[in-house]
Structure formats: structure tokens, C-alpha cells
Design a protein around this motif. Structure first.
Motif, PDB file in Angstrom:
ATOM      1  N   TYR A  29      42.659  17.228  -3.576  1.00  0.00           N
ATOM      2  CA  TYR A  29      43.949  17.678  -4.098  1.00  0.00           C
ATOM      3  C   TYR A  29      44.859  16.525  -4.490  1.00  0.00           C
ATOM      4  O   TYR A  29      45.661  16.657  -5.417  1.00  0.00           O
ATOM      5  CB  TYR A  29      44.636  18.616  -3.111  1.00  0.00           C
ATOM      6  N   THR A  30      44.734  15.399  -3.804  1.00  0.00           N
ATOM      7  CA  THR A  30      45.512  14.228  -4.203  1.00  0.00           C
ATOM      8  C   THR A  30      45.068  13.733  -5.569  1.00  0.00           C
ATOM      9  O   THR A  30      45.889  13.457  -6.441  1.00  0.00           O
ATOM     10  CB  THR A  30      45.378  13.102  -3.161  1.00  0.00           C
ATOM     11  N   SER A  31      43.757  13.623  -5.758  1.00  0.00           N
ATOM     12  CA  SER A  31      43.245  13.171  -7.058  1.00  0.00           C
ATOM     13  C   SER A  31      43.612  14.137  -8.176  1.00  0.00           C
ATOM     14  O   SER A  31      44.036  13.717  -9.257  1.00  0.00           O
ATOM     15  CB  SER A  31      41.726  13.017  -7.005  1.00  0.00           C
ATOM     16  N   LEU A  32      43.458  15.424  -7.919  1.00  0.00           N
ATOM     17  CA  LEU A  32      43.804  16.415  -8.934  1.00  0.00           C
ATOM     18  C   LEU A  32      45.304  16.419  -9.226  1.00  0.00           C
ATOM     19  O   LEU A  32      45.722  16.552 -10.381  1.00  0.00           O
ATOM     20  CB  LEU A  32      43.338  17.806  -8.500  1.00  0.00           C
ATOM     21  N   GLY A  33      46.119  16.279  -8.186  1.00  0.00           N
ATOM     22  CA  GLY A  33      47.569  16.256  -8.379  1.00  0.00           C
ATOM     23  C   GLY A  33      48.028  15.039  -9.155  1.00  0.00           C
ATOM     24  O   GLY A  33      48.830  15.148 -10.092  1.00  0.00           O
ATOM     25  N   VAL A  34      47.522  13.863  -8.773  1.00  0.00           N
ATOM     26  CA  VAL A  34      47.875  12.631  -9.493  1.00  0.00           C
ATOM     27  C   VAL A  34      47.416  12.735 -10.944  1.00  0.00           C
ATOM     28  O   VAL A  34      48.160  12.413 -11.872  1.00  0.00           O
ATOM     29  CB  VAL A  34      47.259  11.396  -8.797  1.00  0.00           C
ATOM     30  N   GLY A  35      46.193  13.214 -11.146  1.00  0.00           N
ATOM     31  CA  GLY A  35      45.680  13.358 -12.504  1.00  0.00           C
ATOM     32  C   GLY A  35      46.501  14.324 -13.330  1.00  0.00           C
ATOM     33  O   GLY A  35      46.825  14.049 -14.490  1.00  0.00           O
ATOM     34  N   ALA A  36      46.861  15.457 -12.746  1.00  0.00           N
ATOM     35  CA  ALA A  36      47.634  16.460 -13.481  1.00  0.00           C
ATOM     36  C   ALA A  36      49.014  15.931 -13.873  1.00  0.00           C
ATOM     37  O   ALA A  36      49.455  16.117 -15.013  1.00  0.00           O
ATOM     38  CB  ALA A  36      47.779  17.729 -12.638  1.00  0.00           C
ATOM     39  N   VAL A  37      49.691  15.270 -12.945  1.00  0.00           N
ATOM     40  CA  VAL A  37      51.030  14.741 -13.256  1.00  0.00           C
ATOM     41  C   VAL A  37      50.948  13.672 -14.330  1.00  0.00           C
ATOM     42  O   VAL A  37      51.772  13.641 -15.253  1.00  0.00           O
ATOM     43  CB  VAL A  37      51.720  14.215 -11.978  1.00  0.00           C
ATOM     44  N   LEU A  38      49.951  12.800 -14.244  1.00  0.00           N
ATOM     45  CA  LEU A  38      49.821  11.758 -15.268  1.00  0.00           C
ATOM     46  C   LEU A  38      49.479  12.355 -16.631  1.00  0.00           C
ATOM     47  O   LEU A  38      49.991  11.901 -17.662  1.00  0.00           O
ATOM     48  CB  LEU A  38      48.768  10.732 -14.853  1.00  0.00           C
ATOM     49  N   ILE A  39      48.638  13.370 -16.652  1.00  0.00           N
ATOM     50  CA  ILE A  39      48.287  14.008 -17.923  1.00  0.00           C
ATOM     51  C   ILE A  39      49.492  14.728 -18.518  1.00  0.00           C
ATOM     52  O   ILE A  39      49.776  14.612 -19.717  1.00  0.00           O
ATOM     53  CB  ILE A  39      47.092  14.958 -17.744  1.00  0.00           C
TER      54      ILE A  39
END
Length: 109
Positions: A29-39
Motif C-alpha cells: 500500500y505504501t508503494s501503490l500510494g506513493v505511485g498514485a500520488v506521483l502519477i
């Protein structure tokens, strides 16, 4: 910068599946959250017409959060997850910091 943050966001979002740490919910969830916010930040920066600095502030905060997340959220034992978050976080902080602190101001001279 939006191209770099977009690539970093996609990397962070794909890393749990590509590097095999999707079984740990905190790391996933950390990786997905960081990725989503950056995208999302990348898309908003690309779509904006004026030069705004809030995108870089958001990217910098997310990058700093990615840097400390393995140690705060308890997945520091997963080497692939730690290195992914540290590299994505460090590059994001450096890119955002460069844009924020070394921006050229045009005074019209």
C-alpha cells in the motif's frame, strides 16, 4: 520534471508486483500510494497552464515520506521494498528540491 515524477510513480506502483513484495500489505500500500500520488501530481502538472510550485511541494513531501516509510511502517526487512522506496524517495526529493530552490525567476529585464 513531470516526466521524471511520472516514471518514478509508475516504478513505485509496479515494484511490489515486479519485485515480489506484494504479500506485505504495508509495503504494497505504501508503494501503490506513493505511485498514485506521483502519477496524479504528474498529470496535474502536465495539464496546468501556468507555472505553479505546489506540485513540487507535494512531490517533495511524498518523496520524503517514501524515504522514511520502510522504517516507520515496519517493512525494513524487505530489501526490495526498502531500496525501491529509498531510491524513489531520494530522486523525488532531489528533483523537487532542485525545482523549488534553484528556480529561475524572470523579472522582465
Amino acid at each position: 520534471m513531470y516526466l521524471l515524477t511520472g516514471v518514478l510513480g509508475l516504478t513505485a506502483a509496479a515494484a511490489p508486483y515486479a519485485l515480489g513484495y506484494s504479500g506485505n500489505s504495508a509495503a504494497l500500500y505504501t508503494s501503490l500510494g506513493v505511485g498514485a500520488v506521483l502519477i496524479i501530481t504528474t498529470v496535474l502538472e502536465w495539464a496546468s497552464e501556468g507555472k505553479q510550485m505546489w506540485e513540487y511541494c507535494v512531490a517533495g513531501i511524498v518523496g520524503a515520506g517514501a524515504l522514511v516509510s520502510p522504517f516507520v511502517l515496519g517493512f525494513s526487512g524487505l530489501t526490495n521494498a526498502v531500496w525501491t522506496m529509498v531510491i524513489v524517495g531520494l530522486v523525488t526529493v532531489l528533483a523537487a528540491g532542485t525545482k523549488l530552490f534553484f528556480r529561475r525567476t524572470d523579472y522582465g529585464y
